[in-house]
Write an enzyme that holds these catalytic residues in place. Structure first.
Site, short mmCIF file in Angstrom:
data_model
loop_
_atom_site.label_atom_id
_atom_site.label_comp_id
_atom_site.label_asym_id
_atom_site.label_seq_id
_atom_site.Cartn_x
_atom_site.Cartn_y
_atom_site.Cartn_z
N CYS A 136 0.69 -1.05 0.07
CA CYS A 136 -0.05 -0.08 -0.11
C CYS A 136 0.76 1.15 0.05
O CYS A 136 1.52 1.73 1.01
CB CYS A 136 -1.21 -0.23 1.31
N CYS A 139 -0.41 4.18 2.07
CA CYS A 139 -0.36 4.13 3.51
C CYS A 139 1.12 4.23 3.93
O CYS A 139 1.52 4.95 4.93
CB CYS A 139 -0.69 2.75 3.65
N ASP A 140 2.07 3.54 3.07
CA ASP A 140 3.62 3.35 3.65
C ASP A 140 4.73 4.35 2.73
O ASP A 140 5.58 4.48 3.15
CB ASP A 140 3.97 1.97 3.55
P1 FAD Z 1 -10.97 -4.81 6.65
O1 FAD Z 1 -10.07 -4.14 7.39
O2 FAD Z 1 -10.42 -5.86 5.65
O3 FAD Z 1 -11.61 -5.96 7.82
C1 FAD Z 1 -12.36 -6.86 7.12
C2 FAD Z 1 -13.09 -7.73 8.11
O4 FAD Z 1 -14.04 -8.62 7.80
C3 FAD Z 1 -12.12 -8.46 9.36
O5 FAD Z 1 -12.55 -8.11 10.48
C4 FAD Z 1 -12.59 -9.68 9.04
O6 FAD Z 1 -12.18 -10.69 9.84
C5 FAD Z 1 -14.06 -9.65 8.56
N1 FAD Z 1 -14.73 -10.95 7.81
C6 FAD Z 1 -14.07 -11.31 6.70
N2 FAD Z 1 -14.87 -12.57 6.20
C7 FAD Z 1 -15.57 -12.82 7.20
C8 FAD Z 1 -16.81 -13.42 7.21
N3 FAD Z 1 -17.12 -14.51 6.66
N4 FAD Z 1 -17.46 -13.45 8.41
C9 FAD Z 1 -17.25 -12.41 9.40
N5 FAD Z 1 -16.32 -11.49 9.36
C10 FAD Z 1 -15.66 -11.55 8.30
N6 FAD Z 1 -5.37 2.36 5.43
C11 FAD Z 1 -5.20 3.91 5.84
O7 FAD Z 1 -5.92 4.67 5.77
N7 FAD Z 1 -3.81 4.12 6.45
C12 FAD Z 1 -2.88 3.26 6.58
O8 FAD Z 1 -1.65 3.47 6.92
C13 FAD Z 1 -3.07 1.95 6.11
N8 FAD Z 1 -1.84 1.00 6.15
C14 FAD Z 1 -2.26 -0.33 5.90
C15 FAD Z 1 -1.14 -1.28 6.10
C16 FAD Z 1 -1.37 -2.62 5.83
C17 FAD Z 1 -0.25 -3.64 5.92
C18 FAD Z 1 -2.50 -3.08 5.20
C19 FAD Z 1 -2.78 -4.40 4.85
C20 FAD Z 1 -3.47 -2.10 5.10
C21 FAD Z 1 -3.42 -0.99 5.38
N9 FAD Z 1 -4.38 0.30 5.04
C22 FAD Z 1 -4.22 1.49 5.41
C23 FAD Z 1 -5.77 -0.04 4.36
C24 FAD Z 1 -6.79 -0.33 5.45
O9 FAD Z 1 -6.22 -1.04 6.26
C25 FAD Z 1 -8.05 -0.75 4.82
O10 FAD Z 1 -8.38 0.16 3.68
C26 FAD Z 1 -9.04 -0.84 5.85
O11 FAD Z 1 -8.66 -1.83 6.82
C27 FAD Z 1 -10.45 -1.60 5.08
O12 FAD Z 1 -11.41 -1.54 6.16
P2 FAD Z 1 -12.55 -2.62 6.10
O13 FAD Z 1 -13.46 -2.54 7.39
O14 FAD Z 1 -13.19 -2.53 4.80
O15 FAD Z 1 -11.88 -4.27 6.04
#
Ligand code: FAD
Ligand code: NAP
Length: 321
Positions: A136, A139-140
């Site tokens: 990302c 992000c980084d």
């Molecule tokens: P996610 O964070 O992907 O969460 C998905 C959730 O769904 C999880 O809790 C999982 O357990 C759950 N889930 C999946 N399948 C099921 C199921 N069948 N039943 C029940 N639950 C389920 N963004 C920034 O803005 N700033 C940053 O500095 C940044 N750094 C990052 C660093 C890394 C290494 C990564 C990988 C990502 C980073 N991001 C950053 C991106 C950011 O993390 C994501 O955009 C954000 O987390 C997306 O949020 P979300 O809630 O859509 O999904």
């Protein structure tokens, strides 16, 4: 086996699901949130977060998610440690089955199951994640300001990340396994016109090179996909940008997906193809993929869901009179 019934059922405990929960709970919905196998979502796998608004100093991803989780609980969300393995969206309340065998019934359903970056699958990549190797740039990228960086991939994401990195780095290399890019023409033109970007064609990553001690990534060893010739690119940041897998397998055949397998939503809303089912965060967003946008669409989903329920309940009350 226990059946849990709620007006608002939320899947996913990343920023999208927890933000939906905070809004839903404050609207009196008493949401149940099923956390899945990664409680806290993707930010649990990172360290410094510098772009989530509201914090003047750098914060840690896991700390931010812990705060969001506590906030959701304080306002009335019930968190469940379970993962949904089957869904029935044919009628309301929607019925979902957890890995535990428990059944979750929701009058409305908010899906926030996120997405995972695709990785090359190399041992050296795994070893250097967070120590020079990232998926990302938004992000980084800031952590590599003034340093040489490389992006691996040839699609829109890779080209956008390479262009984004030119804001911080004077020397960006795009590494692609073929001799033409998949990215849109306009992005390609911008990339080729940028003096700070070099493209290495027909190259695959053989390994990410660890400098030892605290050095982290110092180079990437490459193999030419045509000649087999080996070469080394010195770089301190390696950004893998070869696509993402949205967590939508569970919904195939139940909800409309787009051509890249993301959950389809009506433009400008979080409404999916089934009335009463809403989607937010990375599972429906292949463009921005940020914590703050996930949180923003989580808020939208809760508001859309509340409005849907209010209208459905009003219609029921009218029909009963
Ligand atoms: P996610 O964070 O992907 O969460 C998905 C959730 O769904 C999880 O809790 C999982 O357990 C759950 N889930 C999946 N399948 C099921 C199921 N069948 N039943 C029940 N639950 C389920 N963004 C920034 O803005 N700033 C940053 O500095 C940044 N750094 C990052 C660093 C890394 C290494 C990564 C990988 C990502 C980073 N991001 C950053 C991106 C950011 O993390 C994501 O955009 C954000 O987390 C997306 O949020 P979300 O809630 O859509 O999904
Ligand atoms: P993508 O279009 O699938 O491109 C992935 C790229 O990574 C391809 O160039 C592919 O090479 C390469 N790749 C895949 N696996 C690899 C491997 N193991 N080793 C080396 N290279 C590998 O993914 P994306 O760029 O993330 O885009 C996904 C979707 O989101 C697309 O529809 C895209 O248009 C969209 N998107 C749009 C925008 C925008 O509109 N601004 C921004 C980002 C993404 P090959 O080309 O050889 O297959």
């Amino acid at each position: 086996m226990t059946t849990h019934h709620t007006r608002m059922l939320i899947l996913g405990s990343g920023p999208a699901g927890l933000s939906a929960a905070i809004y839903g709970a404050r609207a009196g919905m008493k949401p149940i949130l099923v956390q899945g196998i990664q409680p806290g979502g993707q930010l649990m796998t990172t360290t410094d977060v510098e772009n989530y608004p509201g914090f003047a100093d750098v914060i840690q991803g896991p700390w931010l998610m812990e705060q969001m989780q506590k906030q959701a609980e304080h306002v009335g969300t019930t968190l469940m440690y379970d993962t949904i393995v089957a869904v029935d969206l044919s009628q309301r309340p929607f019925r979902l089955t957890g890995d535990s065998g428990d059944v979750y019934e929701g009058e409305v359903l908010i899906i926030a199951t996120g997405a995972q970056a695709k990785w090359l699958g190399l041992d050296s990549e795994e070893a250097l994640k967070g120590k020079g190797v990232s998926a990302c740039a938004t992000c980084d990228g800031f952590f590599y300001r003034g340093k040489k960086v490389a992006v691996i991939g040839g699609g829109n994401t890779a080209v956008e990340e390479a262009l984004y990195l030119t804001n911080h780095s004077p020397d960006v290399t795009l590494i692609h396994r073929r001799s033409s890019l998949r990215a849109e023409r306009i992005l390609q033109e911008r990339l080729f016109a940028h003096k700070g970007v070099t493209v290495l064609w027909n190259k695959e990553v053989d390994q990410f090179v660890d400098g030892g001690g605290n050095a982290g990534l110092v180079a990437i060893d490459l193999v030419d996909t045509v000649t087999g010739e080996k070469s080394r690119l010195e770089t301190e940041g390696g950004f893998v940008a070869i696509g993402h897998h949205p967590a939508t397998e569970l919904f195939r055949g139940h909800l409309k997906l787009d051509e890249d397998h993301y959950l389809w939503v009506e433009t400008g809303s979080t409404r999916t193809s089934v009335p009463g089912v809403f989607a937010c965060g990375d599972v429906m967003d292949k463009i921005y993929r940020q914590a703050v946008t996930a949180a923003g669409t989580g808020c939208m989903a809760a508001l859309d869901a509340e409005k849907f329920l209010a209208e459905a309940e009003f219609e029921l009350a009218e029909a009963a009179e």
